[in-house]
Structure formats: structure tokens, C-alpha cells
Write an enzyme that holds these catalytic residues in place. Structure first.
Site, PDB file in Angstrom:
ATOM      1  N   HIS A 124      -9.302   2.562  -5.244  1.00  0.00           N
ATOM      2  CA  HIS A 124      -8.422   1.616  -4.554  1.00  0.00           C
ATOM      3  C   HIS A 124      -6.969   1.991  -4.790  1.00  0.00           C
ATOM      4  CE1 HIS A 124     -11.684  -1.197  -3.685  1.00  0.00           C
ATOM      5  NE2 HIS A 124     -12.123  -0.953  -4.909  1.00  0.00           N
ATOM      6  N   ARG A 165     -10.802 -10.688  -4.187  1.00  0.00           N
ATOM      7  CA  ARG A 165     -10.818  -9.215  -4.353  1.00  0.00           C
ATOM      8  C   ARG A 165     -11.296  -8.799  -5.735  1.00  0.00           C
ATOM      9  NH1 ARG A 165      -7.920  -7.411   0.165  1.00  0.00           N
ATOM     10  NH2 ARG A 165      -6.336  -8.885   0.844  1.00  0.00           N
ATOM     11  N   TYR A 205       0.792  -1.232   0.000  1.00  0.00           N
ATOM     12  CA  TYR A 205       0.000   0.000   0.000  1.00  0.00           C
ATOM     13  C   TYR A 205       0.823   1.280   0.000  1.00  0.00           C
ATOM     14  CZ  TYR A 205      -3.752  -3.267   1.023  1.00  0.00           C
ATOM     15  OH  TYR A 205      -4.643  -4.296   0.947  1.00  0.00           O
TER      16      TYR A 205
HETATM   17  O1  CA2 Z   1      -6.253  -1.256  -2.621  1.00  0.00           O
HETATM   18  C1  CA2 Z   1      -7.117  -0.793  -1.864  1.00  0.00           C
HETATM   19  O2  CA2 Z   1      -7.263   0.412  -1.667  1.00  0.00           O
HETATM   20  C2  CA2 Z   1      -8.020  -1.763  -1.093  1.00  0.00           C
HETATM   21  O3  CA2 Z   1      -9.316  -1.149  -0.989  1.00  0.00           O
HETATM   22  C3  CA2 Z   1      -7.397  -1.910   0.276  1.00  0.00           C
HETATM   23  C4  CA2 Z   1      -8.142  -2.894   1.155  1.00  0.00           C
HETATM   24  C5  CA2 Z   1      -8.344  -4.225   0.434  1.00  0.00           C
HETATM   25  O4  CA2 Z   1      -9.164  -5.080   1.221  1.00  0.00           O
HETATM   26  C6  CA2 Z   1      -8.976  -4.045  -0.921  1.00  0.00           C
HETATM   27  O5  CA2 Z   1      -9.032  -5.309  -1.558  1.00  0.00           O
HETATM   28  C7  CA2 Z   1      -8.179  -3.090  -1.781  1.00  0.00           C
HETATM   29  C8  CA2 Z   1      -7.370  -3.159   2.445  1.00  0.00           C
HETATM   30  C9  CA2 Z   1      -7.109  -1.904   3.247  1.00  0.00           C
HETATM   31  C10 CA2 Z   1      -6.157  -2.256   4.329  1.00  0.00           C
HETATM   32  O6  CA2 Z   1      -5.210  -1.220   4.410  1.00  0.00           O
HETATM   33  C11 CA2 Z   1      -4.064  -1.475   5.085  1.00  0.00           C
HETATM   34  C12 CA2 Z   1      -3.094  -0.514   5.003  1.00  0.00           C
HETATM   35  C13 CA2 Z   1      -1.898  -0.713   5.639  1.00  0.00           C
HETATM   36  C14 CA2 Z   1      -1.685  -1.857   6.362  1.00  0.00           C
HETATM   37  C15 CA2 Z   1      -2.662  -2.824   6.447  1.00  0.00           C
HETATM   38  C16 CA2 Z   1      -3.878  -2.615   5.804  1.00  0.00           C
END
Ligand code: CA2
Length: 146
Positions: free
Chosen positions: A101, A112, A24
Site C-alpha cells: 500500500h 481500512r 497518494y
Molecule cells: O494506500 C494504498 O495503496 C491503498 O491501497 C489505496 C486504495 C485504498 O482504498 C486503500 O485503503 C489503500 C485507494 C486507491 C485509490 O487510488 C487513488 C489514487 C489517486 C486518486 C484517487 C484514488
């Protein structure tokens, strides 16, 4: 003055920049909020930027956006893949909805690949890291200016 653009963020996005930077990135949600606020201002809009780890709270905010927002940018995070209730709320938002996203879910695990949110979204921006938010705001404003 137009109504603000709402940018709503779902669960775990408060951990951005702190955990899993290989997926991320190292930008924090506060950094993203600051750049979204600056961009919205340049485009002539106020910004409401929020994050929650609670499905019901996210749904309350989507309901609020029905009458209080010009447009909605939403990163539903995990709830995008699971929440029919979130979809039902989004279907009642009259303005443009941009699903946003950081990563490209289509390149990740098969669970996903589907989001309920996409069924209500005007369009989807995914895979550009923190820049996905800026692209999403520009897309929402482009729809508003049509
Ligand atoms: O890519 C994206 O923005 C997502 O929405 C992020 C979600 C995931 O479930 C989607 O499939 C795609 C997860 C968000 C979790 O964010 C974190 C950030 C840092 C550390 C752990 C989790």
C-alpha cells in the site's frame, strides 16, 4: 530463467499522480512501473505490471500468477478491504505474496484497518508512498532467496 514477478494493482490506482496527491503523492502508476521494472531487472527478474478496475479481472490475474509468477506483489486498493473472492484466489498462489500500500491504512479510517488480503499475504508493506513497491519487490526476492 526464473518466472517473472507479478505486480498487480486494483481499482483507481490508474488515477495516481492525477487526483488526491496529498494522500497518494504525485508519482504516476507509469512512473512506479518503470522503477519496479528497473529494480526487478537489477535483482534478476522480469516483471509483469498490471492495473485493473475490475474485481474479476484481478482474480483472473491472481489465478494466472499461480503458475506464471515467481512471486506476487499486490496493491489490491479498495478490494483488499472487501473481497473474500480475492482472498480465495490468493490462497492458491504458492509463491511469496507481498501486500503493498502507498498509504498506511492503519492511520486512516477504521474500515481500512482490515484487509482480507493480509490473511493470505506473506507480509505487508504500507506507508512509504511509491517506495512501498520497491520495498515489496525486495521483500519478495528475499523470500525467494531463502
Ligand atoms: O494506500 C494504498 O495503496 C491503498 O491501497 C489505496 C486504495 C485504498 O482504498 C486503500 O485503503 C489503500 C485507494 C486507491 C485509490 O487510488 C487513488 C489514487 C489517486 C486518486 C484517487 C484514488
Amino acid at each position: 530463467m526464473s518466472l517473472p514477478i507479478f505486480v498487480l494493482n486494483g481499482p483507481n490506482l490508474n488515477l495516481l499522480g492525477v487526483r488526491e496527491p496529498h494522500i497518494y503523492g504525485s508519482t504516476t502508476l507509469a512512473d512506479i512501473e518503470a522503477s519496479c521494472r528497473a529494480l526487478a531487472g537489477e535483482l534478476g527478474y522480469d516483471l509483469v505490471f498490471r492495473q485493473t478496475n475490475h474485481e474479476g479481472e484481478l482474480i483472473e490475474w491472481v489465478q494466472e500468477a499461480r503458475t506464471a509468477a515467481s512471486a506476487l506483489v499486490i496493491n489490491p486498493a479498495g478490494y483488499g478491504h472487501t473481497s473474500v473472492a480475492l482472498l480465495d484466489a490468493l490462497k492458491n498462489v504458492p509463491g511469496p505474496i507481498v501486500e503493498c500500500h502507498l498509504s498506511n491504512p492503519a492511520q486512516r479510517e477504521s474500515f481500512r484497518h482490515h484487509t482480507y488480503v493480509s490473511l493470505a499475504a506473506t507480509g505487508v508493506v504500507a506507508g512509504f508512498g511509491a517506495d512501498s513497491y520497491a520495498v515489496a519487490i525486495r521483500a519478495a526476492v528475499a523470500v525467494l532467496r531463502r
